[in-house]
Design an enzyme around this catalytic site. Structure first.
Site, PDB file in Angstrom:
ATOM      1  N   ARG A 116       0.857  -1.196   0.000  1.00 30.36           N
ATOM      2  CA  ARG A 116       0.000   0.000   0.000  1.00 30.36           C
ATOM      3  C   ARG A 116       0.888   1.239   0.000  1.00 30.36           C
ATOM      4  O   ARG A 116       1.777   1.372   0.829  1.00 30.36           O
ATOM      5  CB  ARG A 116      -1.015  -0.047   1.146  1.00 30.36           C
ATOM      6  CG  ARG A 116      -0.593   0.546   2.431  1.00 30.36           C
ATOM      7  CD  ARG A 116      -1.735   0.722   3.421  1.00 30.36           C
ATOM      8  NE  ARG A 116      -1.408   0.235   4.746  1.00 30.36           N
ATOM      9  CZ  ARG A 116      -0.591   0.835   5.589  1.00 30.36           C
ATOM     10  NH1 ARG A 116       0.018   1.954   5.268  1.00 30.36           N
ATOM     11  NH2 ARG A 116      -0.364   0.312   6.775  1.00 30.36           N
TER      12      ARG A 116
ATOM     13  N   HIS B  46      -2.320   3.717   6.163  1.00 26.88           N
ATOM     14  CA  HIS B  46      -3.403   2.742   6.343  1.00 26.88           C
ATOM     15  C   HIS B  46      -4.757   3.393   6.055  1.00 26.88           C
ATOM     16  O   HIS B  46      -5.599   2.853   5.357  1.00 26.88           O
ATOM     17  CB  HIS B  46      -3.385   2.187   7.768  1.00 26.88           C
ATOM     18  CG  HIS B  46      -4.629   1.449   8.123  1.00 26.88           C
ATOM     19  ND1 HIS B  46      -4.878   0.179   7.668  1.00 26.88           N
ATOM     20  CD2 HIS B  46      -5.731   1.819   8.847  1.00 26.88           C
ATOM     21  CE1 HIS B  46      -6.070  -0.210   8.105  1.00 26.88           C
ATOM     22  NE2 HIS B  46      -6.607   0.764   8.807  1.00 26.88           N
TER      23      HIS B  46
ATOM     24  N   TYR C   3       6.199   4.212  11.303  1.00 27.81           N
ATOM     25  CA  TYR C   3       6.541   2.786  11.398  1.00 27.81           C
ATOM     26  C   TYR C   3       7.141   2.165  10.144  1.00 27.81           C
ATOM     27  O   TYR C   3       7.479   0.998  10.138  1.00 27.81           O
ATOM     28  CB  TYR C   3       5.313   1.965  11.842  1.00 27.81           C
ATOM     29  CG  TYR C   3       4.107   2.088  10.925  1.00 27.81           C
ATOM     30  CD1 TYR C   3       3.999   1.327   9.764  1.00 27.81           C
ATOM     31  CD2 TYR C   3       3.090   2.990  11.204  1.00 27.81           C
ATOM     32  CE1 TYR C   3       2.907   1.445   8.920  1.00 27.81           C
ATOM     33  CE2 TYR C   3       1.990   3.122  10.377  1.00 27.81           C
ATOM     34  CZ  TYR C   3       1.899   2.354   9.236  1.00 27.81           C
ATOM     35  OH  TYR C   3       0.811   2.479   8.397  1.00 27.81           O
TER      36      TYR C   3
END
Ligand SMILES: Cc1ncc(C[n+]2csc(CCOP(=O)(O)OP(=O)(O)O)c2C)c(N)n1
Length: 369
Positions: free
Chosen positions: A269, A273, A282
């Site tokens: 992706r 998110h 992260y």
């Protein structure tokens, strides 16, 4: 028609790919798709990318409250959409599947209307953005609790088998979903019952901030199928033809009474998110850049089409213009449909409203007048 001589072996060490990074066909069989179909795949991937960008604009302009970007998943989603019989097979998708919905044929106006909750949303604004569904296209309404749609997909598939309808239930989810109890219960039940279901993991290696290595100790998701007695296919989900052919075969297997399969489509992706996430916390920027610039599914398929003499810069430009105009019109229509009236929330609770709904409806109307 594929019957008992399957093209693909399950449980491969490396992801199954049919197009090399530089756009060469590397399959061991002949690609049997017509030029127009190949071009359609490309158009659908581009449309998915442009839809994704437009949905983000709705967020930035305050028209929707939430987005779950799908860029990077286009090859996987377009491959899935073309491997099923639209309006015949059932789809049990998840929130990142807007490109899959569009490629399946759901009108863009409905997808935009769902995201902004206007009267053009067939679901009447009752779901959070990015949670569409379609009775017409047999798309089970997207459910927020991760993996909660796996048991209903298994149940629907068992019913298809008992009624001998010839339909297949195709269910998608992310890598994070495979750690949920519902996932294991649903997959086990479908397999033991020999249900015509295909379970597809769009593995983008992150479940929000939880990376793959913290999610599972399995070398890949596909191997998990072994425990449930079904084939598991490990596939390069940045390759639209690999995604299409493997899912097509899994669907045909299921349709012809060979039971369910698990397909893992390895994707990435590009965006966070969701709009509620800061992915720079992260994952390294360089990792994202690497996938975007060197593994992009649209670019890879473009190179393939170009080698086949099916792509030109002029065609690309006109395609982009056409899709952009179509989506802009759909977004306008969705907005022009007007806000969902508050009292609609009381409709459809029961076939005949009971007195509490009638009373509450009247109260809401009085309050708003
Ligand atoms: C049962 C449950 N737990 C937690 C959440 C919060 N949540 C929403 S999306 C998500 C990550 C899912 O990741 P994955 O299945 O890998 O799909 P992806 O979003 O990466 O495509 C989580 C934990 C939820 N919606 N439902």
């Amino acid at each position: 028609m594929i019957k008992d001589s399957w093209l693909f072996k399950p449980f491969t060490d490396k992801p199954i790919a049919l197009i090399s990074e530089d756009g060469e066909w590397i399959g061991s069989f002949k690609c049997d798709l017509e030029p127009e179909t190949l071009k359609r795949f490309y158009r659908d991937m581009l449309a998915a990318r442009i839809l994704d960008e437009r949905l983000v604009i709705l967020l930035r302009t305050g028209k929707t409250s939430f987005v779950a970007p799908g860029a990077g998943h286009e090859a996987a989603q377009v491959g899935i959409a073309h491997a099923v019989k639209p309006k015949f097979d059932w789809l049990f998708p998840y929130y990142r599947d807007m490109g899959l919905m569009l490629a399946l044929g759901i009108p863009a106006v409905e997808l935009f209307a769902q995201a902004i909750a206007t009267k053009a949303d067939p679901n009447k604004g009752r779901q959070m953005p990015f949670h569409p569904g379609s009775k017409e296209f047999k798309v089970f309404n997207v459910a927020s609790p991760i993996a909660s749609h796996i048991p209903p997909a298994a149940g629907a598939a068992i019913s298809m088998k008992l009624r001998n309808t010839g339909e297949v239930a195709v269910c998608t989810f992310g890598d994070g979903a495979t750690s949920e109890g519902d996932w294991h219960a649903g997959i086990n039940f479908a397999s033991v019952q020999g249900a015509p279901a295909v379970f597809i993991c769009e593995n983008n290696r992150y479940a929000i901030s939880v990376g793959y290595e913290k999610q599972t100790a399995s070398e890949n998701i596909a191997v998990k199928a072994q425990a449930y007695g079904m084939p598991g296919y490990y596939v390069d989900g940045m390759d639209v033809l690999a995604s299409y052919y493997v899912v097509r075969e899994a669907v045909e297997r299921a349709r012809s009474g060979h039971g369910p399969a698990l397909v893992e489509l390895v994707v990435y992706r590009y965006g966070p998110h969701s709009s509620a996430d800061d992915d720079s916390r992260y994952r390294p920027k360089e990792e994202v850049e690497l996938w975007k610039t060197q593994k992009d599914p649209i670019e890879r398929f473009r190179r393939f089409l170009e080698k086949q003499g099916l792509w030109t810069a002029e065609w690309e430009a006109s395609l982009r213009e056409e899709i952009t105009a179509e989506l802009a019109k759909a977004a306008e229509e969705a907005e022009a449909a007007g806000e969902i009236p508050a009292e609609w929330m009381f409709d459809d609770v029961y076939a005949e409203p009971l007195w509490p709904q009638k009373e509450q409806r009247a109260l809401v109307l009085e309050e708003l007048s």
